[in-house]
Design a protein around this motif. Structure first.
Motif, PDB file in Angstrom:
ATOM      1  N   GLU A  18      -8.488   2.478  -9.343  1.00  0.00           N
ATOM      2  CA  GLU A  18      -6.891   2.471  -9.924  1.00  0.00           C
ATOM      3  C   GLU A  18      -6.794   1.428  -9.610  1.00  0.00           C
ATOM      4  O   GLU A  18      -7.058   0.298  -8.986  1.00  0.00           O
ATOM      5  N   TYR A  73      -0.517  -1.380  -8.474  1.00  0.00           N
ATOM      6  CA  TYR A  73       0.560  -1.530  -8.848  1.00  0.00           C
ATOM      7  C   TYR A  73       0.692   0.139  -9.922  1.00  0.00           C
ATOM      8  O   TYR A  73      -0.124  -0.250 -10.427  1.00  0.00           O
ATOM      9  N   ASP A  74       1.660   0.882  -9.214  1.00  0.00           N
ATOM     10  CA  ASP A  74       1.788   2.314  -9.902  1.00  0.00           C
ATOM     11  C   ASP A  74       2.535   1.564 -11.204  1.00  0.00           C
ATOM     12  O   ASP A  74       3.075  -0.242 -11.836  1.00  0.00           O
ATOM     13  N   THR A 124       5.905   1.238 -12.342  1.00  0.00           N
ATOM     14  CA  THR A 124       6.748   0.668 -12.037  1.00  0.00           C
ATOM     15  C   THR A 124       6.531  -0.256 -11.019  1.00  0.00           C
ATOM     16  O   THR A 124       8.168  -1.314 -10.724  1.00  0.00           O
ATOM     17  N   VAL A 181       5.216  -0.951  -7.767  1.00  0.00           N
ATOM     18  CA  VAL A 181       5.398  -0.539  -6.719  1.00  0.00           C
ATOM     19  C   VAL A 181       3.573  -0.349  -6.880  1.00  0.00           C
ATOM     20  O   VAL A 181       2.689  -0.070  -7.252  1.00  0.00           O
ATOM     21  N   ALA A 182       3.641  -1.456  -5.260  1.00  0.00           N
ATOM     22  CA  ALA A 182       1.752  -1.777  -4.404  1.00  0.00           C
ATOM     23  C   ALA A 182       2.089  -0.176  -3.818  1.00  0.00           C
ATOM     24  O   ALA A 182       3.155   0.621  -3.241  1.00  0.00           O
ATOM     25  N   LYS A 183       1.220   0.541  -4.311  1.00  0.00           N
ATOM     26  CA  LYS A 183       0.279   1.979  -3.714  1.00  0.00           C
ATOM     27  C   LYS A 183      -1.436   2.049  -2.728  1.00  0.00           C
ATOM     28  O   LYS A 183      -2.096   1.419  -3.690  1.00  0.00           O
ATOM     29  N   ALA A 184      -1.063   2.636  -1.427  1.00  0.00           N
ATOM     30  CA  ALA A 184      -2.175   2.474  -0.511  1.00  0.00           C
ATOM     31  C   ALA A 184      -2.987   3.377  -1.316  1.00  0.00           C
ATOM     32  O   ALA A 184      -3.868   3.896  -1.245  1.00  0.00           O
ATOM     33  N   ASN A 185      -1.902   4.638  -1.574  1.00  0.00           N
ATOM     34  CA  ASN A 185      -2.323   6.325  -2.351  1.00  0.00           C
ATOM     35  C   ASN A 185      -3.187   5.943  -3.601  1.00  0.00           C
ATOM     36  O   ASN A 185      -3.040   5.190  -4.462  1.00  0.00           O
ATOM     37  N   PHE A 200      -3.059   7.863  -7.244  1.00  0.00           N
ATOM     38  CA  PHE A 200      -1.958   8.386  -7.635  1.00  0.00           C
ATOM     39  C   PHE A 200      -2.649   8.798  -8.546  1.00  0.00           C
ATOM     40  O   PHE A 200      -2.097   9.275  -9.437  1.00  0.00           O
ATOM     41  N   THR A 201      -3.561   8.331  -9.884  1.00  0.00           N
ATOM     42  CA  THR A 201      -4.014   8.742 -10.938  1.00  0.00           C
ATOM     43  C   THR A 201      -5.318  10.186 -10.665  1.00  0.00           C
ATOM     44  O   THR A 201      -5.993  10.108  -9.548  1.00  0.00           O
TER      45      THR A 201
END
Length: 116
Positions: free
Chosen positions: A99, A102-103, A105, A107-111, A113-114
């Motif tokens: 993945e 960054y989402d 928007t 924003v960096a995500k550790a989890n 999310f898709t």
């Protein structure tokens, strides 16, 4: 996908820098000549003067297995050994989900999310 990540240690900065320089042609040859190689980078660690960072990305086990039988692999081992390795820690990781960091928007995500 398979990631190889690690570090190779040299006794001196000069040995590490020399190893980075003289291994560049083999790094390029591996990228150019070996199917399934997506990345092959042995580079100076900017924070530790005697460490060479290792990053490889392979499509699958078959491409990595072929690499371990290729002249590029044997030549790299010989070259780095002669350059003065004093230690190494390299590991492989099998990846089943990829993945972006960054989402939508920015924003960096550790989890993750898709959907997988």
């Amino acid at each position: 996908m398979i990631i190889i990540a690690g570090r190779i240690e040299f006794a001196t900065t000069e040995q590490r820098d020399n190893a980075c320089e003289i291994s560049a042609p083999l790094q390029q040859a591996t990228r150019n000549d070996e199917p399934g190689c997506r990345a092959y980078c042995f580079a100076a660690d900017p924070c530790d003067p005697t460490i060479m960072q290792v990053y490889e990305l392979w499509d699958d086990e078959a491409s990595l297995a072929a690499h371990f039988l290729h002249d590029n692999y044997f030549n790299m081992r010989t070259l780095l050994g002669e350059a003065g390795i004093v230690g190494a820690d390299n590991n492989k990781f099998r990846c089943d989900l990829k993945e972006p960091v960054y989402d939508d928007t920015g924003v960096a995500k550790a989890n993750f999310f898709t959907e997988s």
